[in-house]
Structure formats: C-alpha cells, structure tokens
Design an enzyme around this catalytic site. Sequence first.
Site, PDB file in Angstrom:
ATOM      1  N   HIS A 113      -2.744   6.384   4.128  1.00 32.16           N
ATOM      2  CA  HIS A 113      -1.215   6.524   4.653  1.00 32.16           C
ATOM      3  C   HIS A 113      -0.606   8.004   4.154  1.00 32.16           C
ATOM      4  O   HIS A 113      -1.018   8.439   3.100  1.00 32.16           O
ATOM      5  CB  HIS A 113      -0.350   5.574   3.981  1.00 32.16           C
ATOM      6  CG  HIS A 113      -0.601   4.194   4.214  1.00 32.16           C
ATOM      7  ND1 HIS A 113      -1.336   3.594   5.441  1.00 32.16           N
ATOM      8  CD2 HIS A 113      -0.193   2.818   3.672  1.00 32.16           C
ATOM      9  CE1 HIS A 113      -1.411   2.321   5.594  1.00 32.16           C
ATOM     10  NE2 HIS A 113      -0.546   1.988   4.668  1.00 32.16           N
TER      11      HIS A 113
ATOM     12  N   CYS B 157       0.936  -1.185   0.235  1.00 28.83           N
ATOM     13  CA  CYS B 157      -0.081   0.009  -0.045  1.00 28.83           C
ATOM     14  C   CYS B 157       0.849   1.160   0.090  1.00 28.83           C
ATOM     15  O   CYS B 157       0.617   2.060  -0.770  1.00 28.83           O
ATOM     16  CB  CYS B 157      -0.913  -0.064   1.202  1.00 28.83           C
ATOM     17  SG  CYS B 157      -0.224  -0.720   2.645  1.00 28.83           S
TER      18      CYS B 157
HETATM   19  P1  NAP Z   1      -7.031  -9.486   7.369  1.00 25.79           P
HETATM   20  O1  NAP Z   1      -7.838  -8.438   7.823  1.00 25.79           O
HETATM   21  O2  NAP Z   1      -6.508 -10.245   8.384  1.00 25.79           O
HETATM   22  O3  NAP Z   1      -7.797 -10.633   6.512  1.00 25.79           O
HETATM   23  C1  NAP Z   1      -7.334 -11.834   6.384  1.00 25.79           C
HETATM   24  C2  NAP Z   1      -8.151 -12.626   5.406  1.00 25.79           C
HETATM   25  O4  NAP Z   1      -7.456 -14.110   5.138  1.00 25.79           O
HETATM   26  C3  NAP Z   1      -9.387 -13.038   6.065  1.00 25.79           C
HETATM   27  O5  NAP Z   1     -10.461 -13.115   5.044  1.00 25.79           O
HETATM   28  C4  NAP Z   1      -9.069 -14.543   6.789  1.00 25.79           C
HETATM   29  O6  NAP Z   1     -10.359 -15.291   6.834  1.00 25.79           O
HETATM   30  C5  NAP Z   1      -8.431 -15.113   5.698  1.00 25.79           C
HETATM   31  N1  NAP Z   1      -7.759 -16.134   6.262  1.00 25.79           N
HETATM   32  C6  NAP Z   1      -6.764 -16.142   7.175  1.00 25.79           C
HETATM   33  N2  NAP Z   1      -6.057 -17.310   7.521  1.00 25.79           N
HETATM   34  C7  NAP Z   1      -6.516 -17.970   6.315  1.00 25.79           C
HETATM   35  C8  NAP Z   1      -6.284 -19.479   5.938  1.00 25.79           C
HETATM   36  N3  NAP Z   1      -5.363 -19.948   6.691  1.00 25.79           N
HETATM   37  N4  NAP Z   1      -6.702 -19.868   5.014  1.00 25.79           N
HETATM   38  C9  NAP Z   1      -7.823 -19.080   4.192  1.00 25.79           C
HETATM   39  N5  NAP Z   1      -7.840 -18.026   4.495  1.00 25.79           N
HETATM   40  C10 NAP Z   1      -7.289 -17.079   5.485  1.00 25.79           C
HETATM   41  O7  NAP Z   1      -5.940  -8.984   6.550  1.00 25.79           O
HETATM   42  P2  NAP Z   1      -5.774  -7.744   5.317  1.00 25.79           P
HETATM   43  O8  NAP Z   1      -5.515  -6.516   5.976  1.00 25.79           O
HETATM   44  O9  NAP Z   1      -7.274  -7.689   4.568  1.00 25.79           O
HETATM   45  O10 NAP Z   1      -4.884  -8.170   4.209  1.00 25.79           O
HETATM   46  C11 NAP Z   1      -4.882  -8.933   3.362  1.00 25.79           C
HETATM   47  C12 NAP Z   1      -3.812  -9.010   2.508  1.00 25.79           C
HETATM   48  O11 NAP Z   1      -3.489  -7.810   1.795  1.00 25.79           O
HETATM   49  C13 NAP Z   1      -2.340  -9.359   3.327  1.00 25.79           C
HETATM   50  O12 NAP Z   1      -1.428 -10.023   2.542  1.00 25.79           O
HETATM   51  C14 NAP Z   1      -1.906  -7.813   3.268  1.00 25.79           C
HETATM   52  O13 NAP Z   1      -0.448  -7.673   3.508  1.00 25.79           O
HETATM   53  C15 NAP Z   1      -2.268  -7.274   1.882  1.00 25.79           C
HETATM   54  N6  NAP Z   1      -2.454  -5.993   1.804  1.00 25.79           N
HETATM   55  C16 NAP Z   1      -3.047  -5.321   2.909  1.00 25.79           C
HETATM   56  C17 NAP Z   1      -3.329  -4.143   2.798  1.00 25.79           C
HETATM   57  C18 NAP Z   1      -4.156  -3.152   4.007  1.00 25.79           C
HETATM   58  O14 NAP Z   1      -4.133  -1.724   3.793  1.00 25.79           O
HETATM   59  N7  NAP Z   1      -4.706  -3.626   4.842  1.00 25.79           N
HETATM   60  C19 NAP Z   1      -2.766  -3.329   1.615  1.00 25.79           C
HETATM   61  C20 NAP Z   1      -2.154  -3.810   0.866  1.00 25.79           C
HETATM   62  C21 NAP Z   1      -1.938  -5.147   0.892  1.00 25.79           C
HETATM   63  P3  NAP Z   1     -10.883 -15.495   8.448  1.00 25.79           P
HETATM   64  O15 NAP Z   1     -11.985 -14.303   8.534  1.00 25.79           O
HETATM   65  O16 NAP Z   1     -11.914 -16.758   8.236  1.00 25.79           O
HETATM   66  O17 NAP Z   1      -9.951 -15.506   9.413  1.00 25.79           O
END
Ligand code: NAP
Length: 348
Positions: A241, A148
């Site tokens: 950010h 991001c």
């Molecule tokens: P998050 O809120 O922690 O969400 C994670 C997701 O993955 C949830 O749907 C979770 O499902 C699922 N998950 C967790 N463990 C799993 C497993 N073992 N098998 C299958 N699904 C699983 O994370 P996020 O912030 O959305 O980020 C997601 C990705 O995008 C990450 O790689 C992060 O680095 C990247 N990213 C995030 C941002 C940001 O601003 N947040 C920006 C750029 C990139 P449950 O609800 O069932 O646990």
Amino acid sequence: MVNVGILGATGMVGQRFIELLADHPQFEITALTASKRSAGKKYRDAVNWHLETGIPEAVKDTVVVDTDPSEVKDVDLVFSALPANIAAAVEPKFAAAGMKVASNASAMRMEPDVPLVIPEVNPEHLDLIETQQKNRGWDGFIVTNPNCSTIALTLTLKPLYDQYDIKRVYVSTMQAVSGAGYSGVPSMAILDNIVPYIGSEEEKMESETLQLLGDFDGESVTPANFKLSASCNRTPVIDGHTEAVFIEMGEEFEVDDVKDVFKGFKGLPQKLGLHSAPESPVIVREEDDRPQPRMDRGAGGGMAVSVGRVRRDNVFPENLKYVLVGHNTIRGAAGASILNAELINEIM
Ligand code: NAP
C-alpha cells in the site's frame, strides 16, 4: 515451542502466516482451519496458493479442519485471518476455550476491552487483556492488530506525535489488490483502472489510528486528540500500500529534523530483539521517486515502512508532506499479528 493454529489458513493472509511461520523459532504450526468447503482436505488441495515461495513441506499434507475450537487440539495460540463477520462469531469461542487469539480481523478491534496493538506504538495497551479476561470470564484472550493501511500510517505518525504537536492529518491511499483477499476485486474491475472506494476503510483508518496513539490509563484508552481524514483508493498493484500523507503541524519543524526523527525511531520489539522486528520500523528514502510498492514493499522483510518525499508544503508552509509504502499482507496483516504474539510470548 508454542503450538499454534491458523484460522482462515487458505486465504491471502492465511498463506502469509504459513510462509512467515514456516521456520519460526518459537511457534510451530499444528492446526489449520478454513470454511466447511475446505475442511477435510489436505492443505495443498484446499488452497489456491499464490506466494512465490511455494507451500512449505511441513503443512502440505496437514488436513484442514473446520473453524471450531473443538476441532483445534493442543493449541496454545491461534492466528486469525478470518473474514470479519465470521471472526465476530468465532474468535470469542476460541478465547473462551482458553486459547490466545491474535487477530487480523476488524470485528473486535474497537471493543473497549480488546487491545488494538502495534508493538512499536502502544505495547502498554496489552494490559487490557487482564480487564478483558475479568469482564468476559475467559481463560484465553483476543488481541488485535489494525487494518493494513492504518498500521503503515501509524508507524510513521508515532515518532512524529511523540516529538511534535500534530493538528490534522490528511491521507490518500493507493492500495494493493491483495488487501481485498483472493477473490476480492475482479480483474475486470481493477486492470487499467483505479477504484476510489474501499468499503469501511476510511472509517477504520480514522478511528483505529487515534485509538493506537491514544492514552491508556490502565483501564481504558482515550483516543489521541487530533483530526484525521482518509481517502482510500484501490489500485492495480498486487502487494504494497502507498499513502500520501499531509500533516498540519501545530509547531515549527525542520524537514531534516523530521527525517532524523523517523530514522531514530525504535520501539519495544527492537529493544527486545523480537524475531520479526525490523531493525528500523521506518526507513527514509532520499530518491525523488521513492518509495514505490514494487521496490520498497520488501524492506525489512516486509516489516518496515518506507518513507520518502519528506518535504515542507510549498503552498501551506506550516505543513509537512511525505509518501509511504508498507507491505499490506506482511506488516499490515500476518507479520503484525506474529509480532504481537512474539511480544506477548516475551512479556507475559
Ligand atoms: P480471504 O483471502 O478471503 O481468506 C478468507 C479465509 O477465511 C479463507 O481461509 C476462507 O476459507 C476462510 N473462511 C471464509 N468463510 C469462512 C467461514 N464461514 N468459516 C470459516 N472460515 C471461513 O481474506 P484475507 O484477505 O486473507 O483476509 C482475512 C482477514 O484479514 C479479513 O478479516 C481481512 O479484513 C483481514 N486483513 C486483510 C489484509 C490484507 O491485506 N489482505 C490486511 C489486514 C487485515 P476457504 O478457503 O475455505 O473459503
């Protein structure tokens, strides 16, 4: 319409995907996946929804499935919002099963045959898809978008890099808590506080930015040839950010010309009129106290980066300084993958 699935649909980025795709003219959500904890539940029961817009009606009763290609039927393209370690194991399986994967996760970003793309910056890197499919024997493929804070920075560096010699870039970030996922930073750690460390973030900014601005010879990418150093901080802001950028220029510049370069910047998504493309990817603010995350993260529907305080450094007058704000879960995550997918849909 293209049938799409969302992997990790219950998380912070997954929810943004659902919000942004709810009325999309080309993509229709037909599958939602998450962890085994959520699989088998209706989406409304599985998710801890936190966006002001509410859960779109069309997905409320969709049953969440396990993140496995055999569970995701009749889908052409999946958007991945999975944690990096899960993505590393699972995304290749989706590509091997013939699906296009537009991923937010860092797992595959720096693989030499996986395009890391911002459509306004390096759309030509998508040609790596052919190499990837040949190398790996996949019918599908994986395309990634950067982290991001890297996306917002690189959107502002691209027009400058095309116009001027850049020697060094120093960037200090003030990053929102949503960037760490829903349960990423405990409130007791971040309220009334600033945390001067975000795991692997500085390394990602330092490598991904140079990769995005790198030269592509049709087979591989040679990273851009300047130095970039990042300091990343977590701040008690929900979304958006902020980054303070300091550029050691290799040639003379005028501040007004730099502003014009930002204002005139358009990329392929603007030329093609892609649905999620903002009219101007970089917006210049003239007020002394802008951009600010609360005021500017929504610019261009969250897809534009706002730049302000564009100025010459008083102490080192050969250097340029500015501050930017970009929406981390829209332009920095879900919106970035969607724009990549729109471009792929248009040109491939
Ligand atoms: P998050 O809120 O922690 O969400 C994670 C997701 O993955 C949830 O749907 C979770 O499902 C699922 N998950 C967790 N463990 C799993 C497993 N073992 N098998 C299958 N699904 C699983 O994370 P996020 O912030 O959305 O980020 C997601 C990705 O995008 C990450 O790689 C992060 O680095 C990247 N990213 C995030 C941002 C940001 O601003 N947040 C920006 C750029 C990139 P449950 O609800 O069932 O646990």
